[in-house]
Design a protein around this motif. Structure first.
Motif, PDB file in Angstrom:
ATOM      1  N   PHE A 106     -16.812   5.288  -1.658  1.00  0.00           N
ATOM      2  CA  PHE A 106     -16.514   5.448  -2.800  1.00  0.00           C
ATOM      3  C   PHE A 106     -17.797   5.335  -3.755  1.00  0.00           C
ATOM      4  O   PHE A 106     -18.622   4.663  -3.452  1.00  0.00           O
TER       5      PHE A 106
ATOM      6  N   ARG B 196       0.581  -1.245   0.069  1.00  0.00           N
ATOM      7  CA  ARG B 196      -0.028   0.069   0.103  1.00  0.00           C
ATOM      8  C   ARG B 196       0.772   1.363  -0.117  1.00  0.00           C
ATOM      9  O   ARG B 196       0.328   2.466  -0.269  1.00  0.00           O
TER      10      ARG B 196
ATOM     11  N   ARG C  70      -9.483   6.749  -2.549  1.00  0.00           N
ATOM     12  CA  ARG C  70     -10.058   8.033  -2.978  1.00  0.00           C
ATOM     13  C   ARG C  70      -9.780   8.980  -1.795  1.00  0.00           C
ATOM     14  O   ARG C  70      -9.774  10.073  -2.097  1.00  0.00           O
ATOM     15  N   GLY C  71      -9.844   8.363  -0.369  1.00  0.00           N
ATOM     16  CA  GLY C  71      -9.487   9.188   0.742  1.00  0.00           C
ATOM     17  C   GLY C  71      -8.267   9.835   0.619  1.00  0.00           C
ATOM     18  O   GLY C  71      -7.979  10.840   1.006  1.00  0.00           O
ATOM     19  N   THR C  72      -7.281   8.866   0.440  1.00  0.00           N
ATOM     20  CA  THR C  72      -5.818   9.200   0.508  1.00  0.00           C
ATOM     21  C   THR C  72      -5.532  10.066  -0.482  1.00  0.00           C
ATOM     22  O   THR C  72      -4.942  11.345  -0.187  1.00  0.00           O
TER      23      THR C  72
ATOM     24  N   ILE D  42      -9.050   4.281 -10.047  1.00  0.00           N
ATOM     25  CA  ILE D  42      -9.132   4.348  -8.445  1.00  0.00           C
ATOM     26  C   ILE D  42      -9.183   2.833  -8.215  1.00  0.00           C
ATOM     27  O   ILE D  42      -8.858   2.300  -7.364  1.00  0.00           O
ATOM     28  N   VAL D  43     -10.456   2.351  -8.796  1.00  0.00           N
ATOM     29  CA  VAL D  43     -10.860   0.933  -8.847  1.00  0.00           C
ATOM     30  C   VAL D  43      -9.382  -0.093  -8.722  1.00  0.00           C
ATOM     31  O   VAL D  43      -9.341  -0.973  -8.041  1.00  0.00           O
TER      32      VAL D  43
ATOM     33  N   THR E  79      -9.146  -0.601  -0.131  1.00  0.00           N
ATOM     34  CA  THR E  79     -10.334  -0.556  -0.986  1.00  0.00           C
ATOM     35  C   THR E  79     -10.565   0.876  -1.968  1.00  0.00           C
ATOM     36  O   THR E  79      -9.709   1.759  -1.497  1.00  0.00           O
ATOM     37  N   PRO E  80     -11.539   0.779  -2.717  1.00  0.00           N
ATOM     38  CA  PRO E  80     -11.574   2.078  -3.518  1.00  0.00           C
ATOM     39  C   PRO E  80     -11.787   3.189  -2.676  1.00  0.00           C
ATOM     40  O   PRO E  80     -11.125   4.399  -2.819  1.00  0.00           O
ATOM     41  N   ALA E  81     -12.527   3.152  -1.344  1.00  0.00           N
ATOM     42  CA  ALA E  81     -12.817   4.331  -0.739  1.00  0.00           C
ATOM     43  C   ALA E  81     -11.635   4.751  -0.031  1.00  0.00           C
ATOM     44  O   ALA E  81     -11.326   6.195   0.315  1.00  0.00           O
ATOM     45  N   GLU E  82     -10.566   3.819   0.217  1.00  0.00           N
ATOM     46  CA  GLU E  82      -9.364   4.257   0.728  1.00  0.00           C
ATOM     47  C   GLU E  82      -8.443   5.071  -0.104  1.00  0.00           C
ATOM     48  O   GLU E  82      -7.855   5.956  -0.036  1.00  0.00           O
TER      49      GLU E  82
ATOM     50  N   ASP F 170     -14.088   6.003   4.329  1.00  0.00           N
ATOM     51  CA  ASP F 170     -12.882   6.359   4.582  1.00  0.00           C
ATOM     52  C   ASP F 170     -12.984   8.142   4.685  1.00  0.00           C
ATOM     53  O   ASP F 170     -14.081   8.571   4.200  1.00  0.00           O
ATOM     54  N   PHE F 171     -11.877   8.809   5.289  1.00  0.00           N
ATOM     55  CA  PHE F 171     -12.025  10.173   5.208  1.00  0.00           C
ATOM     56  C   PHE F 171     -11.925  10.769   3.746  1.00  0.00           C
ATOM     57  O   PHE F 171     -11.029  10.212   3.183  1.00  0.00           O
TER      58      PHE F 171
ATOM     59  N   PRO G  17     -12.603   7.400 -11.495  1.00  0.00           N
ATOM     60  CA  PRO G  17     -13.064   6.155 -10.800  1.00  0.00           C
ATOM     61  C   PRO G  17     -12.819   4.883 -11.189  1.00  0.00           C
ATOM     62  O   PRO G  17     -12.274   4.085 -10.248  1.00  0.00           O
TER      63      PRO G  17
ATOM     64  N   SER H 254      -7.662  12.442  -2.063  1.00  0.00           N
ATOM     65  CA  SER H 254      -8.446  13.517  -1.775  1.00  0.00           C
ATOM     66  C   SER H 254      -7.478  14.350  -0.694  1.00  0.00           C
ATOM     67  O   SER H 254      -7.881  15.537  -0.576  1.00  0.00           O
ATOM     68  N   PHE H 255      -6.535  14.109  -0.153  1.00  0.00           N
ATOM     69  CA  PHE H 255      -5.930  14.639   1.042  1.00  0.00           C
ATOM     70  C   PHE H 255      -4.639  15.735   0.311  1.00  0.00           C
ATOM     71  O   PHE H 255      -4.584  16.765   0.788  1.00  0.00           O
TER      72      PHE H 255
END
Lengths: 208, 904
Positions: free
Chosen positions: B198, A23, A60-62, A45-46, A55-58, B185-186, A42, A64-65
């Motif tokens: 997502f 990671r 995207r979250g990273t 990202i996937v 996960t894709p949410a992680e 996630d944030f 997107p 976005s920082f």
């Protein structure tokens, strides 16, 4: 068929190998993907999530920082204007206002023709050239209103094509034209580090 | 202070303890314990938001700052992040601490909207409460707060209000750390930070409700509870979740006689405050439109409401006939939703008064009762503390979600090793050595695992075998092994499961091996323990050993062992059975052989259904009796460990529904018989008296309070330090009787059985349980027999070669948590969740069929054919196809065969 090109996947695989933890390659991979699409799609990202095992949410979250990643489509040129103290004292606020007028976009907006996205940035470390502007991470400054308009004109006409590549393709991984170190080299370096560490520890325990 | 004087000597002796001073009070705590917990032991509450005792600390909210003396003078440090150490001097009440708390709260309230009057959390909100207690009272912030669209649905169950979020990261940490599915996630940074999914991937975790439970503000809300109640109107009972056989402790909360919310209680031995979404939101099925409101009987062809006397009279008439003659012409199927007391009442009615042994609650798929009762049982805690865990059979996330969390936690935090022997890859596979099995290769795989992988070219088997060997050969006496087992299939037992378990126990001896059965139905263990199975009698005894029962009115004990569910249905289909009693089972939907079930229902003379909801089967009944359900009834529940805990009623049910045991009493009464009890307490007393494994359990329950007792009760009290109640851990639970309470559990089956041997629990004397002779501990074979390779019975079960032209495969039917069963179908919110219709196949089968992941394939069995989406999974054995239970009925219709043809 994946979304990321074969060339990028190859580079990604090299990157994944050089980190002890998969990671850790997340951010360089995001740069690669942004290089392909101009922003982090997107779909990309996937695929990145799959490659690094999160996960894709992680992802995207990273991403976005960091301001250098864009999760929405941006123009061909991302114009980032510093408004921190040095630039502000040299008229950055006025310049930003002018830029909004002359490009006819708000902060964060993209021009109708898809050429320019205007951003307000925190210190870009170009205080010596205040007020300074970055276009696709290339520095310009000091700029006044006329200078800014001239810059936009040159960018539009393609005069600065060699100097300012399209958005997304500028990143450290690419600037070096890929990785110079082979996995063997990386491993060798790691071994050296490990043995040095062991030596230090041995010395320490001896002195105790 | 006097307490510290007494402990002083001990501390010096015990290197695992440290002594420190908190607000002038000396306390002794475990080394490494966090200051926030140490303060609680000194009786000091430190305010907090992000800290949760079941998750790793992060120290992000800064609410728990305390002053710690250091060489540089006192400094503010987050007490949730700093471990206690010898000689520390901590101040939780100083001016500096108060100023910091003021500042943190003023800061959090900059952007937090003041919509408390319309917020579900208002009244039980840690932010609200702690602002009152520690906040500045007014804000200097006059600018505009940040705004977001509110609320947004991040899944079918959970809604997110980003304005209210204080970025404590409890939800994101839970989903990553505890559930292992970081679907939230944030997003963003600084004042723009928000929790996000997502976009194309909703928060569809089975554990999503927990994030709502631990949210310290009203940012995450669950649809079933939104705007249903104000916290000060809630009433609460502690109860046991009955959605699977783990039996999590829950706080069932109601408002105006309506259950509105379930919260997980932090019980160290079981769920440690977590619940799965099925357990948490399944209560909505209580209020389904399909709920049976009154007894029903067909009048001119249509089921219509009738009075209780009418219905009872009809049923009693039928039963009385069977009592007189033809006790073998009645059969009873189902019952795993029952409480132990109701199960006992029915067993007494059917076995003791009518005299039939044709009672099958169909509670398990293990093949033989001996594979349940003949093994040294592990508690869930013992599994989580084992060095090697072997799971055999089902995907625990689908069948026992909280056990899945506990095992995942053990692997990640305790570094336990896991060998997973299963039919397909599960979320545990990434931490495990996964070994593929199906029905035909099971024995063979187990043999080669115990042979060091000899005779197998499967790399995984070799790896797992090495791991097993290294544990078996350890000289460390503290090493222990836990085997969590079930069938791989929802309906069919694994052949030779018992033999395999016995071999494993032998292989590891003398290393301690304990077993935990995963039963698919909720109170499966309890109804078995109460004798709702052919040949069984209450308390893990059998027909031939019934000594005590006659004394309490079991007059007509059957002499002949009865038949099981499948055979009962076959008898019914062949018109050899007059009466079929179904207790909470919808055989026309979930019996594996639907054609047989249909024939049985069509050909049986009397179909009596005792149920909670209308379903496709009881719509055809000759008499339907409405029973109470879930939070409407009281009693006890026995989980997979054998732990008996209380189910408590909170609300009244439909006015004409009656608790199951009372239905049994009424029927008996109408038959002119006397059951001998008229209340729950009387039933419990009778069970305590006549059911060997349950000797003394009711006294135990009363002495031990809410944590439950593990039957048969053992001798060794296990004392777990009681943790002070943490009001912020689960906002909404103001108090519990149980928060890491001391528990007396024991070696579940004592090693020496002796009736004279008594032990004390509190002031109550109890005696050991003697295992009836039929359930001898599964004997250990000689070591040489186990390691001598494939034993004789395995030779016949070589995997079947695949037909070259037609892909004939073994079909394994697996359970899924969000199946389409009655509970899910009648729960308003859960029923809306779409589940996918997939078949899992191995890469090589995908190759030979010529399909890829995402394609669809057809499964053909006899004349039936159904289409499924393909998932290619390297954890699936060759020539095997995995489908979910209720999807499978489409293919299985008309046969109970196991070979299907796979076509593109």
């Amino acid at each position: 068929m994946g979304h990321l090109s074969e060339e990028i996947i190859n580079k990604a695989n090299i990157l994944l190998e050089i980190y002890p933890n998969k990671r850790s390659a997340l951010i360089p991979l995001c740069h690669l993907a942004q290089g392909q699409d101009g922003y982090l799609t997107p779909e990309a990202i996937v695929e990145i999530a799959d490659l690094v095992g999160v996960t894709p949410a992680e992802v995207r979250g990273t991403a976005s920082f960091y301001d250098m990643f864009h999760l929405e489509p941006v123009g061909k040129h991302v114009v980032a204007m510093c408004t921190n103290i040095a630039c502000m004292l040299r008229g950055a606020d006025e310049l930003l206002e002018h830029a909004q007028e002359s490009l006819d976009v708000g902060i964060g907006g993209t021009t109708q023709d898809g050429q320019f996205t205007l951003e307000e940035a925190e210190c870009l470390a170009g205080c010596n050239n205040a007020p300074c502007v970055q276009v696709n991470h290339r520095f310009f400054g000091p700029l006044d209103n006329e200078g800014f308009d001239r810059l936009i004109k040159d960018l539009r006409s393609g005069k600065l094509k060699d100097e300012v590549p399209e958005h997304g393709v500028l990143n450290r991984v690419d600037r070096n034209y890929g990785l110079k170190a082979t996995p063997d080299q990386v491993q060798a370096e790691r071994d050296v580090m490990e043995s040095a560490k062991k030596e230090r520890l041995a010395k320490k325990s001896e002195s105790n | 202070m006097t307490s510290s004087d007494q402990t002083e000597d001990k501390v010096e002796l015990d290197p695992s303890k440290v002594k420190l001073t908190i607000d002038g009070i000396e306390v002794v705590v475990n080394k490494g314990e966090l200051l926030i917990e140490a303060a609680a032991k000194a009786g000091k509450f430190v305010p907090r938001f992000c800290y949760h005792p079941r998750m790793e600390p992060v120290g992000v909210c800064r609410m728990c700052l305390v002053e710690v003396d250091s060489p540089r003078g006192p400094t503010l440090q987050p007490s949730c992040y700093v471990p206690a150490d010898n000689g520390m001097v901590v101040n939780t009440q100083s001016e500096a601490v108060k100023k910091a708390q003021n500042g943190v709260l003023e800061y959090l309230l900059i952007n937090h909207p003041l919509d408390c009057p319309v917020c579900d959390k208002g009244g039980e909100c840690p932010l609200q409460d702690q602002t009152v207690a520690y906040g500045p009272g007014e804000s200097r912030f006059i600018e505009e707060k940040r705004h977001f669209a509110k609320p947004i649905a991040i899944s079918q169950l959970v809604e997110l209000d980003r304005e209210r979020c204080i970025q404590c990261s409890r939800c994101t940490r839970f989903s990553e750390e505890i559930a292992g599915e970081a679907e939230i996630d944030f997003l963003g940074r600084g004042d723009r930070t928000e929790v996000a999914i997502f976009p194309s991937q909703p928060f569809d975790s089975y554990f999503s409700g927990n994030t709502v439970q631990i949210c310290p503000v009203g940012a995450l809300t669950a649809k079933p509870y939104r705007f249903k109640s104000r916290p000060w109107d809630l009433e609460q009972v502690e109860s046991t979740c009955t959605s699977c056989s783990v039996g999590c402790r829950v706080a069932a909360q109601s408002s105006a006689n309506q259950v509105v919310r379930y919260l997980g209680i932090d019980v160290d031995e079981i769920n440690q405050s977590w619940l799965c979404d099925r357990g948490r939101f399944g209560f909505e099925s209580i209020y389904s439109a399909n709920r049976l409101q009154a007894p029903m009987m067909p009048i001119s062809g249509n089921l219509q409401d009738v009075s209780w006397p009418q219905a009872i009279e009809k049923v009693a008439e039928v039963f009385a006939e069977h009592q007189l003659k033809g006790a073998d012409k009645i059969g009873i199927i189902g019952g795993s939703r029952l409480t132990n007391e109701s199960a006992y009442a029915y067993t007494k009615l059917f076995k003791g008064l009518i005299g039939t042994d044709n009672v099958d609650a169909a509670p398990f798929n293990l093949g033989s009762v001996n594979s349940l009762y003949g093994l040294k049982t592990a508690t869930i805690n013992e599994v989580a503390e084992s060095d090697l865990i072997i799971t055999i059979g089902s995907n625990l996330k689908e069948t026992a979600p909280i056990l899945f969390l506990r095992i995942r936690d053990a692997i990640l935090k305790r570094d336990s090793k896991l060998v997973e022997v299963g039919p397909y890859s599960t979320p545990l596979s990434e931490y495990a050595t996964h070994v593929n099995i199906n029905f035909s290769n099971f024995s063979e795989v187990i043999s080669s695992l115990l042979n060091g992988g000899n005779g197998s070219d499967d790399k995984q088997i070799t790896l797992a075998a090495e791991l097993l060997k290294s544990v078996a050969q350890t000289a460390d006496a503290n090493v222990s092994v836990a085997i969590v087992y079930s069938s791989i299939d929802a309906n069919r037992p694994l052949d030779n499961l018992e033999a395999a378990l016995s071999k494993l126990a032998t292989f590891f001896s003398p290393v301690t091996v304990r077993f935990l059965p995963v039963l698919s139905k909720p109170n499966a263990m309890g109804v078995l323990d109460m004798g709702m199975y052919p040949n069984l009698l209450p308390g893990r005894s059998v027909l031939s050993s019934a000594k005590l029962l006659k004394e309490v009115g079991w007059e007509k004990l059957p002499t002949k062992v009865g038949v099981d569910a499948t055979n009962l249905l076959e008898m019914a289909a062949a018109s050899k059975l007059d009466t079929l009693v179904l207790i909470g089972t919808d055989i026309l939907t979930d019996f594996y052989d639907l054609e047989l079930a249909e024939k049985a229902v069509a050909n049986v003379k009397n179909l009596i259904c005792i149920d909670t909801h209308i379903n496709s089967t009881n719509a055809k009944a000759t008499c339907v009796l409405p029973a109470l359900y879930d939070a409407e009834r009281s009693g006890t529940f026995t989980n997979m460990e054998g732990r008996v805990s209380k189910i408590a009623s909170k609300v009244t049910g439909p006015s004409l529904a009656v608790d199951d045991w009372a239905i049994a009493v009424q029927i008996a009464d109408s038959m002119g018989e006397d059951m001998g009890f008229e209340s729950l307490e009387e039933i419990q007393a009778e069970i305590s008296q006549v059911a060997p494994a349950y000797f003394g359990f009711s006294k135990g329950l009363n002495v031990l309070g809410e944590s439950g007792v593990v039957v048969p009760m053992g001798s060794k009290p296990v004392s777990i330090e009681r943790r002070p109640h943490d009001p912020i851990e689960v906002p909404g639970i103001a108090s519990t009787n149980h928060q890491g309470t001391p528990l007396y559990a024991g070696a579940v089956i004592p090693s020496e059985y002796s009736d004279e041997n008594t032990f004390k629990v509190g002031s109550v004397s109890m005696s050991y349980f003697r295992l009836v002779d039929e359930f001898k501990e599964i004997t250990l074979e000689s070591k040489s027999a186990v390691s001598s390779g494939t034993s004789g019975d395995d030779k016949n079960s070589k995997s079947r070669p695949a037909d070259q032209d037609r892909n004939i495969c073994e079909m394994v039917v697996v359970e899924s948590l969000m199946d389409d069963g009655t509970l899910i179908k009648s729960a308003a919110t859960l029923s809306e969740i779409k589940t996918d219709n997939v078949a899992k196949i191995s890469p090589s089968l995908a190759n030979s069929v010529g399909c890829h992941a995402g394609d669809s394939i057809k499964l053909k069995l006899g004349s039936a054919e159904a289409e499924f989406d393909v998932v290619v999974d390297s954890g699936v054995a060759e020539n095997t196809v995995i489908v979910k239970k209720l999807d499978a009925s489409k293919v299985l219709y008309g046969s109970n065969g196991l070979l299907v043809e796979v076509k593109k």
